[in-house]
Design a protein around this motif. Structure first.
Motif, PDB file in Angstrom:
ATOM      1  N   LYS A  19       0.829  -1.209   0.000  1.00  0.00           N
ATOM      2  CA  LYS A  19       0.000   0.000   0.000  1.00  0.00           C
ATOM      3  C   LYS A  19       0.858   1.251   0.000  1.00  0.00           C
ATOM      4  CE  LYS A  19      -3.872   2.140   2.442  1.00  0.00           C
ATOM      5  NZ  LYS A  19      -4.822   2.015   3.562  1.00  0.00           N
ATOM      6  N   ARG A  20       1.926   1.230   0.773  1.00  0.00           N
ATOM      7  CA  ARG A  20       2.808   2.410   0.847  1.00  0.00           C
ATOM      8  C   ARG A  20       3.514   2.663  -0.483  1.00  0.00           C
ATOM      9  NH1 ARG A  20       5.444   4.609   5.527  1.00  0.00           N
ATOM     10  NH2 ARG A  20       6.326   6.607   4.871  1.00  0.00           N
ATOM     11  N   LEU A  21       3.969   1.597  -1.142  1.00  0.00           N
ATOM     12  CA  LEU A  21       4.675   1.768  -2.412  1.00  0.00           C
ATOM     13  C   LEU A  21       3.717   2.200  -3.514  1.00  0.00           C
ATOM     14  CD1 LEU A  21       7.090  -1.308  -2.341  1.00  0.00           C
ATOM     15  CD2 LEU A  21       7.634   1.072  -1.871  1.00  0.00           C
ATOM     16  N   ILE A  22       2.513   1.648  -3.529  1.00  0.00           N
ATOM     17  CA  ILE A  22       1.537   2.050  -4.539  1.00  0.00           C
ATOM     18  C   ILE A  22       1.143   3.505  -4.345  1.00  0.00           C
ATOM     19  CG2 ILE A  22      -0.840   1.670  -5.310  1.00  0.00           C
ATOM     20  CD1 ILE A  22      -0.411  -1.309  -4.792  1.00  0.00           C
ATOM     21  N   THR A  23       1.001   3.913  -3.113  1.00  0.00           N
ATOM     22  CA  THR A  23       0.682   5.320  -2.845  1.00  0.00           C
ATOM     23  C   THR A  23       1.835   6.226  -3.257  1.00  0.00           C
ATOM     24  OG1 THR A  23      -0.668   4.595  -0.983  1.00  0.00           O
ATOM     25  CG2 THR A  23      -0.112   6.935  -1.090  1.00  0.00           C
ATOM     26  N   GLY A  24       3.055   5.743  -3.069  1.00  0.00           N
ATOM     27  CA  GLY A  24       4.207   6.555  -3.420  1.00  0.00           C
ATOM     28  C   GLY A  24       4.380   6.783  -4.904  1.00  0.00           C
ATOM     29  N   LEU A  25       3.696   5.997  -5.741  1.00  0.00           N
ATOM     30  CA  LEU A  25       3.804   6.198  -7.188  1.00  0.00           C
ATOM     31  C   LEU A  25       3.220   7.529  -7.623  1.00  0.00           C
ATOM     32  CD1 LEU A  25       2.781   2.635  -8.431  1.00  0.00           C
ATOM     33  CD2 LEU A  25       5.091   3.581  -8.302  1.00  0.00           C
ATOM     34  N   GLY A  26       2.324   8.076  -6.817  1.00  0.00           N
ATOM     35  CA  GLY A  26       1.678   9.328  -7.197  1.00  0.00           C
ATOM     36  C   GLY A  26       2.015  10.493  -6.305  1.00  0.00           C
ATOM     37  N   VAL A  27       3.163  10.475  -5.664  1.00  0.00           N
ATOM     38  CA  VAL A  27       3.542  11.587  -4.787  1.00  0.00           C
ATOM     39  C   VAL A  27       3.842  12.822  -5.629  1.00  0.00           C
ATOM     40  CG1 VAL A  27       4.418  10.091  -2.976  1.00  0.00           C
ATOM     41  CG2 VAL A  27       5.943  10.852  -4.800  1.00  0.00           C
ATOM     42  N   HIS A  33      -5.381   5.289  -7.809  1.00  0.00           N
ATOM     43  CA  HIS A  33      -5.216   6.451  -8.684  1.00  0.00           C
ATOM     44  C   HIS A  33      -6.210   6.346  -9.833  1.00  0.00           C
ATOM     45  CE1 HIS A  33      -1.468   7.120  -6.461  1.00  0.00           C
ATOM     46  NE2 HIS A  33      -1.173   5.835  -6.694  1.00  0.00           N
ATOM     47  N   ASP A  34      -7.479   6.382  -9.490  1.00  0.00           N
ATOM     48  CA  ASP A  34      -8.551   6.243 -10.478  1.00  0.00           C
ATOM     49  C   ASP A  34      -8.635   7.515 -11.314  1.00  0.00           C
ATOM     50  OD1 ASP A  34     -10.683   5.542 -11.970  1.00  0.00           O
ATOM     51  OD2 ASP A  34     -12.035   5.127 -10.282  1.00  0.00           O
ATOM     52  N   LEU A  35      -8.461   7.384 -12.617  1.00  0.00           N
ATOM     53  CA  LEU A  35      -8.470   8.543 -13.503  1.00  0.00           C
ATOM     54  C   LEU A  35      -9.864   9.121 -13.676  1.00  0.00           C
ATOM     55  CD1 LEU A  35      -6.027   7.270 -16.300  1.00  0.00           C
ATOM     56  CD2 LEU A  35      -5.507   8.654 -14.289  1.00  0.00           C
ATOM     57  N   PRO A  44      -0.325  13.825 -11.175  1.00  0.00           N
ATOM     58  CA  PRO A  44       0.258  12.742 -10.359  1.00  0.00           C
ATOM     59  C   PRO A  44      -0.421  11.400 -10.564  1.00  0.00           C
ATOM     60  CG  PRO A  44      -0.025  14.732  -9.061  1.00  0.00           C
ATOM     61  CD  PRO A  44      -0.734  14.967 -10.349  1.00  0.00           C
ATOM     62  N   ALA A  45      -1.763  11.398 -10.801  1.00  0.00           N
ATOM     63  CA  ALA A  45      -2.456  10.134 -11.015  1.00  0.00           C
ATOM     64  C   ALA A  45      -2.028   9.483 -12.320  1.00  0.00           C
ATOM     65  CB  ALA A  45      -3.965  10.369 -10.989  1.00  0.00           C
ATOM     66  N   LEU A  46      -1.867  10.276 -13.362  1.00  0.00           N
ATOM     67  CA  LEU A  46      -1.396   9.734 -14.634  1.00  0.00           C
ATOM     68  C   LEU A  46      -0.015   9.109 -14.497  1.00  0.00           C
ATOM     69  CD1 LEU A  46      -2.571  12.597 -17.033  1.00  0.00           C
ATOM     70  CD2 LEU A  46      -3.522  10.288 -16.898  1.00  0.00           C
ATOM     71  N   ASN A 100      -0.669  15.879 -23.201  1.00  0.00           N
ATOM     72  CA  ASN A 100      -0.178  17.122 -22.593  1.00  0.00           C
ATOM     73  C   ASN A 100       0.686  16.850 -21.372  1.00  0.00           C
ATOM     74  OD1 ASN A 100      -1.537  18.587 -24.509  1.00  0.00           O
ATOM     75  ND2 ASN A 100      -3.386  18.837 -23.259  1.00  0.00           N
ATOM     76  N   HIS A 101       0.358  15.818 -20.622  1.00  0.00           N
ATOM     77  CA  HIS A 101       1.099  15.503 -19.394  1.00  0.00           C
ATOM     78  C   HIS A 101       2.196  14.473 -19.636  1.00  0.00           C
ATOM     79  CE1 HIS A 101      -1.600  17.810 -16.854  1.00  0.00           C
ATOM     80  NE2 HIS A 101      -2.642  17.205 -17.420  1.00  0.00           N
ATOM     81  N   LEU A 102       1.861  13.418 -20.368  1.00  0.00           N
ATOM     82  CA  LEU A 102       2.787  12.293 -20.499  1.00  0.00           C
ATOM     83  C   LEU A 102       3.570  12.300 -21.809  1.00  0.00           C
ATOM     84  CD1 LEU A 102       0.484   9.450 -19.158  1.00  0.00           C
ATOM     85  CD2 LEU A 102       2.165  10.784 -17.906  1.00  0.00           C
TER      86      LEU A 102
END
Length: 1335
Positions: free
Chosen positions: A78-86, A122-124, A134-136, A174-176
């Motif tokens: 959970k911590r690592l998945i959350t860290g993907l969108g910091v 990180h539901d788009l 960050p979600a993308l 535009n973002h990625l």
């Protein structure tokens, strides 16, 4: 780091959310039991340091392997998945990599569930617009983590979901930007062919316009073309990418790819794939001509040009020998050469290092194909700018050539030097060079000259990259070629001399021949450096210089075929023959003198080679060298200083020293090495006159008067490649602008010099010309009635006179400027010559440290240091200073060996010691003074060591420490009657002068090395402790005594009665100083007080350690009288150093330091605020693991601490028992405690009877017990109860025992019940424990 954590990450750690759900309290209960180290792993994973991230990830995996099924795994995922969108962009790849390694280590974790958690977290569709970016990136890095784990290509379900997610992410350009498509290509390049056939219709459109629309779609098409060509043909049909209509679109796609990697500076994968496809389909010429040279280079832009350069480097291993000329002789390689020439600014990107890596990798990878190696190296060498190759002369890529390719390359260089083929070169001119109207810049002779100079330097530089043992034939070939064309020319070809078989197609210019000669001597230096372990030895055990001399002799013998450029005269030819004869004799020398013979042989051969360069000077040197060699090898015994020589003829060693100095004057590093080697063999025969010849070079007065050695400038002999390149400076406009600004500054400086050079004589001449032309009007009061204006003829005459006058003045100014430049250059050459001559001095000091001649080096070296200290503005002056100081300090003063046979020089050495010490006291800089002082110490060491071998000096070893020898025996060979006045005067000067360059460290060094001399100088120091001396000098005297008295060497020099008398005398002087304690107003007075107390504590330690009987009553009285003033000053100024030293002295006298009033002010009100109770209020949340257990002795300590102080004033102080805690006082007692304590009367401090003496029994007693009465602490008020703070027991340091600690804890728990005790942490508790231990 708070920015790294999102709200969801912080939720499991929040203390107030334990009851939100049924599962969270149990999870939180488990997490709180974990170590803090586990939670810190996630913080370290996001740190920027790579080592920290990798270490934290590895430790996390080890931690989870021990608990694979626990709550830690869920929390980590959970911590690592959350860290993907910091929010921090640098932290996302760190969490992605950690998640990939975690999935790789634990293969039982399903990838689909992880991908589902990522999409849910990180539901788009639900994310807000502000957090869309960050979600993308979280979804993108999540897919990359699955791919990097290596399991995604094996899991078809997760693969399909990941591909679908990447297609969704590709819509957010535009973002990625193109990152999702690149990730998709990377993933599909790893999947099996069957899977790719299944996925391909879903990711690739059957439209060629879409394929050629972006580099990513084209790369995906090329991937399918390579792995599943049939499926691709079924999907899109036959496609020809290199058709006429597709070439422009390919060019645009490649330009887009070049722009996308502009910051990364790498070759796009799509370009390399296109190159491979063109080679595979046999359409490489069309691809290279139409796409690269006619497409990407047509409208030049630097990103597209760099893509072409990288494509060229990457194509080298893929091309055959027939395809290489198409690449290496086209427009691209010419454009690359133009970039090499024009990219000169420091901040301009240079592609040359990257191209060198490409070429080096190619040459290293195809060692088995020397033909291709040679073709590539020759092709790059053939890229020239008006005849000058664009590559540097030293090219590291040559070291990867195989032996056949290396020989072929050397042969090509020689052929191009002799017969330049300008048509075979890929030559170009820059735009600025084309605009130049000078026709001389475009003639073939200039191109040939520039080419030949570069070729000869490339030949010499090749030797630097070769192994001498393996490539000896190539080295010999290059050396013979350079030597032949430096000093000879071919008349008729002969097979015995291969160098004569080829003729020059263009005549060899004289300037080019000079460059060849300089390159030849540079080659000799290179061979000397490479063969240092076996000095210039070839396979047949002959030095390279010997082989070259024999080659030269063979050339001289073939006079019909070869002619020397400067023919030898009869005398020079005789000198050459005698040199060869001497070399043969040296080769036959016995093994005992083989090293010296080798050095002389090297010198002879080198000077013999220089005979071709400067015949006249070298001829004279050869004769002198041969004479010196014969005399040197003929001597069987060592020449001494007193050995008589023939006055008509100077000794051979002096002649050889002059020869070596003349060789050092030449700007040749090889000559410098040879001179150093030869001097190391003759320094044992050195005479004072020969040494003086060397020292005269370091003396500027004699060096300026006697120009016996002419220092030559090497600028004329330097290689002229820079001169040839100077014509290309016009290509750089920015540098031209800098030159213009430099010219303006030069004009300004010339204007300033012109104004400064206008002297009174020029003014008078100008006034005379103006008067003669009647341009000044009225002169000397006479009116000019002839007219107010001059006629035309008069004006013309006046202009001519003024022009001639100013022309003469300009010539004078230019002459003065030229003279200044000449003097400056001469100074530079002289300093460089002095630095080289220091090599000889270093050799002498290193090889012959026991020679008496070394003593004559001291003052000349000190003069060089002193002068360089004043004028060390330039780097050359600093180099001279540093080298001289290193020789003087490390090789001379700190050497283990020194002269042990001074003979009749003892009187001279004592006079020199006096002179050096006096000069040390006269210097303006303490750093220079230190060198002079150390030189005097070195001479004292020599004088002391010369008498150490006498039988008289062995007596002090047999005597006891109590008996003091007299005279020279005590000084170890030093005559104290001569030395003591010298240093006594210096010490007096140091303790009386306001700005003395001498320091305390110098005299401490003297005292530690010569304690007997220290004994003689102590009265001088004691005299300046008090009296009319300045406070700063008194402080220095105290500091000298403080550092000198504890030394064991000084104590051995005194008998017991003398030592006790000395200590008593010093104690009396210090006591007199302490009468003004606490009254300091200036900084020097404060230093005096600190030094006096420091000396007093040293005396107390000496008295107690040696159990001396010294009267301490006067000191105690003086210190007690100053207590109140010191306490007031300490409270006002806040300076505690003096106060601490004071109580350190009082403690030695048996009086303990009272507790500070600040502690009472803090602790007494706390009793009134908090009632006496053992209960503690609970505030806040603290886990059980963080709670501190109560000690068992806390209850009794509280009871003891709560007892009232019922004892009266008659209660005697404790005598060293365990210190008790401060008793809780009542409110009336607090009022008394706030009163200021009055000082105790002197009667209570000094006991009745005789004055106090420190007794000699083994156990130490306190001063109060010796005096016969119990002393009361000076801090105790008269008629008031003293707190229970006892004096230390005999032999006890005064610190409280460990058993008193629980009582202190109990008192603190009663006195303070605020939550600050819980929040303070370990630091507050440790500080309280330290306070409890203090007396």
């Amino acid at each position: 780091m708070a920015e790294m954590e999102s709200q969801d990450v912080a939720e499991p750690m929040a203390p107030g959310e334990a009851s939100e759900s049924g599962a969270r309290p149990a999870d939180r209960e488990g997490l709180l039991k974990h170590s803090r180290e586990f939670l810190d792993f996630f913080w370290d994973i996001a740190k920027p340091q790579q080592e920290t991230r990798l270490e934290a990830t590895e430790k996390l995996l080890e931690y989870l392997r021990a608990r694979p099924q626990g709550a830690e795994m869920k929390y980590a995922l959970k911590r690592l998945i959350t860290g993907l969108g910091v929010g921090r962009e640098t932290a996302r790849p760190c969490y992605s990599l950690a998640l990939a390694q975690l999935l790789q280590s634990f293969e039982d974790i399903p990838l689909c569930s992880i991908l589902q958690q990522i999409q849910e977290k990180h539901d788009l569709q639900k994310v807000k617009k502000a957090t869309m970016r960050p979600a993308l990136f979280a979804n993108l890095f999540g897919v990359l983590a699955l791919f990097q784990s290596g399991r995604l290509v094996k899991d078809s379900e997760a693969l399909m979901k990941s591909v679908k997610l990447l297609q969704t992410l590709a819509q957010h350009h535009n973002h990625l930007q193109e990152q999702p498509q690149k990730a998709l290509v990377d993933i599909l390049s790893e999947v099996p062919e069957a899977t790719l056939q299944e996925i391909l219709p879903k990711v690739l459109r059957a439209d060629l316009n879409s394929v050629l629309g972006s580099p990513e779609h084209l790369e995906l098409f090329l991937l399918a073309r390579q792995k599943v060509p049939r499926k691709l043909e079924e999907l899109m049909g036959p496609v020809s990418l290199f058709s006429d209509e597709n070439v422009p679109r390919l060019v645009s796609v490649l330009k887009m790819a070049a722009a996308s990697v502009k910051k990364e500076r790498k070759l796009p994968a799509v370009a390399l794939d296109l190159l491979r496809l063109a080679l595979q389909e046999g359409k490489f010429p069309r691809f290279w001509k139409d796409v690269v040279e006619q497409g990407l280079l047509k409208k030049q832009s630097w990103p597209a040009s760099y893509l072409c350069f990288r494509l060229l480097g990457a194509a080298l291993p893929l091309l055959s020998a027939e395809q290489l000329p198409l690449v290496m002789r086209g427009d691209l390689i010419r454009h690359f050469g133009e970039h090499m020439v024009t990219a000169k600014l420091p901040n301009q990107f240079k592609f040359a290092p990257e191209m060198n890596e490409y070429v080096g990798a190619f040459l290293e990878g195809c060692r088995a194909d020397p033909e291709r190696q040679l073709a590539v190296v020759v092709a790059f060498t053939s890229v020239t700018n008006q005849g000058l190759p664009v590559l540097p002369t030293f090219w590291r890529a040559v070291r990867f050539l195989s032996p056949p390719a290396l020989k072929g390359y050397v042969a090509w260089l020689r052929t191009m030097f002799l017969q330049p083929d300008l048509d075979s070169l890929v030559d170009f001119s820059t735009s600025n060079q084309k605009k130049a109207q000078d026709a001389s810049l475009h003639v073939p002779e200039r191109a040939v000259s520039r080419l030949r100079k570069w070729l000869i330097l490339r030949l010499v530089s090749i030797v630097d990259t070769l192994h001498v043992e393996k490539e000896e034939d190539v080295i010999e070939e290059v050396a013979r070629f350079c030597f032949f064309h430096s000093f000879f020319e071919a008349k008729k070809p002969t097979s015995q001399i291969p160098e004569t078989e080829q003729r020059f197609s263009f005549p060899l210019e004289s300037r080019t021949r000079e460059v060849v000669g300089s390159a030849f001597f540079s080659l000799l230096q290179t061979l000397s450096t490479q063969c240092r372990q076996a000095p210039e030895q070839t396979q047949d055990s002959q030095p390279w210089t010997c082989r070259l001399v024999r080659f030269a002799d063979s050339l001289l013998s073939h006079s019909r075929n070869v002619a020397a450029l400067t023919p030898f005269t009869a005398q020079q030819r005789q000198a050459w023959d005698r040199m060869l004869q001497s070399v043969r004799e040296l080769e036959a020398t016995s093994s005992g003198a083989r090293a010296k013979a080798a050095a002389f042989q090297h010198l002879l051969l080198l000077v013999g080679i220089y005979l071709f360069k400067s015949p006249t000077e070298s001829c004279d040197l050869l004769g002198d060298i041969q004479t010196c060699i014969k005399k040197s090898l003929g001597e069987k015994t060592r020449r001494t200083r007193s050995k008589a020589t023939n006055p008509q003829e100077p000794p051979w060693v002096e002649v050889l020293v002059e020869i070596l100095l003349a060789l050092l004057a030449q700007p040749s590093h090889l000559m410098r090495q040879v001179a150093r080697s030869v001097f190391s063999h003759i320094c044992s025969h050195l005479t004072p006159r020969a040494l003086q010849l060397i020292l005269d070079v370091l003396n500027p007065e004699k060096n300026a008067d006697e120009d016996s050695v002419v220092v030559t400038d090497g600028s004329e002999e330097q290689l002229e490649g820079a001169e040839d390149r100077s014509s290309d400076g016009e290509d750089d406009r920015a540098s031209a602008g800098e030159e213009d600004s430099g010219d303006d500054s030069d004009d300004d400086s010339e204007e300033e010099d012109r104004n400064a050079d206008v002297d009174q004589g020029f003014r008078e001449q100008l006034m005379a010309v103006l008067r003669a032309g009647k341009a000044l009007g009225a002169v000397d009061g006479e009116d000019d009635d002839d007219g107010d204006e001059l006629g035309d003829e008069a004006m013309m005459a006046l202009d001519q006179n003024l022009a001639s006058l100013f022309a003469e003045q300009k010539l004078r100014i230019q002459a003065r400027k030229d003279e200044k430049d000449k003097l400056r250059k001469e100074k530079v050459l002289r300093r460089d010559f002095q630095i080289r001559v220091l090599d000889l001095i270093e050799v002498l000091v290193t090889k012959q440290p026991e020679s008496p001649l070394v003593l004559e080096l001291l003052e000349p070296l000190l003069d060089v240091i002193r002068r360089s200290m004043r004028t060390s503005s330039t780097k050359q002056e600093q180099d001279l200073l540093h080298k001289t100081a290193r020789i003087f300090t490390h090789h001379l003063c700190r050497s283990r060996h020194y002269c042990h046979d001074v003979g009749r020089l003892v009187g001279t050495l004592y006079a020199q010691v006096e002179r050096l010490v006096q000069q040390a006291g006269r210097q303006a800089d303490a750093a220079v003074s230190l060198y002079y002082f150390n030189a005097a110490l070195y001479l004292l060491r020599v004088l002391k060591g010369n008498a150490a071998g006498k039988p008289v000096c062995k007596a002090p070893k047999k005597e006891k420490a109590g008996s003091q020898p007299k005279g020279p025996e005590a000084a170890g060979g030093l005559d104290l009657s001569l030395v003591t006045p010298i240093y006594s005067s210096a010490l007096t000067s140091f303790l009386t002068r306001r700005n003395s360059p001498l320091t305390v460290t110098m005299f401490l060094s003297l005292f530690s090395r010569h304690p007997v001399l220290c004994k003689s100088l102590l009265p001088v120091v004691i005299q300046h402790v008090t009296g009319p001396a300045r406070p700063r000098h008194q402080a220095q005297a105290c500091l000298l005594l403080q550092k000198a008295l504890p030394t064991r060497e000084l104590r051995v020099c005194f008998d017991d009665p003398e030592w006790e008398q000395l200590v008593s005398q010093i104690l009396a002087e210090v006591t007199e100083n302490l009468r003004t304690l606490g009254e300091a107003q200036t900084k020097s007075e404060q230093q005096k007080e600190l030094a006096s107390l420091g000396l007093l504590n040293t005396l107390f330690r000496t008295i107690h350690q040696e159990k001396l009987t010294v009267d301490l009553t006067a000191v105690l009285g003086v210190l007690q009288s100053k207590q109140q003033s010191l306490q007031q000053r300490e409270c006002a100024a806040g300076s505690s150093r003096l106060y601490d030293l004071y109580w350190q002295a009082m403690k030695a006298l048996g009086v303990q330091r009272p507790k500070s009033g600040k502690k009472e002010a803090k602790e007494v009100p706390s009793v009134t605020q908090n009632p006496v109770s053992t209960k503690r209020k609970k505030k806040g949340f603290l886990p059980e693991t963080k709670k501190r257990k109560k000690p068992k002795s806390e209850g009794p300590a509280q009871e003891e601490g709560a007892r009232p102080a019922a004892a009266g004033e008659q209660q005697p102080p404790s005598t060293g028992k365990k210190r008790r805690n401060r008793r809780k006082a009542t409110v009336p007692a607090q009022a008394q405690a706030k009163q200021r304590p009055a000082p105790a009367p002197a009667a209570a401090l000094t006991g009745p009877g005789t004055p106090a003496k420190t007794p000699k029994p083994k156990k130490k007693r306190k001063l109060s017990q010796v005096n016969g009465a119990a002393a009361v602490s000076p801090a105790e008020p008269a008629g008031k109860k003293q707190p229970q703070k006892d004096l230390p027991e005999k032999g006890v340091s005064g610190k409280c025992p460990q058993s008193a600690l629980p009582r202190k804890k109990a008192r603190l728990s009663l006195a303070s019940r605020s939550p600050s005790l819980l929040q303070s942490g370990a630091k507050r508790k440790k500080a309280q424990l330290r306070k409890a231990r203090k007396p």
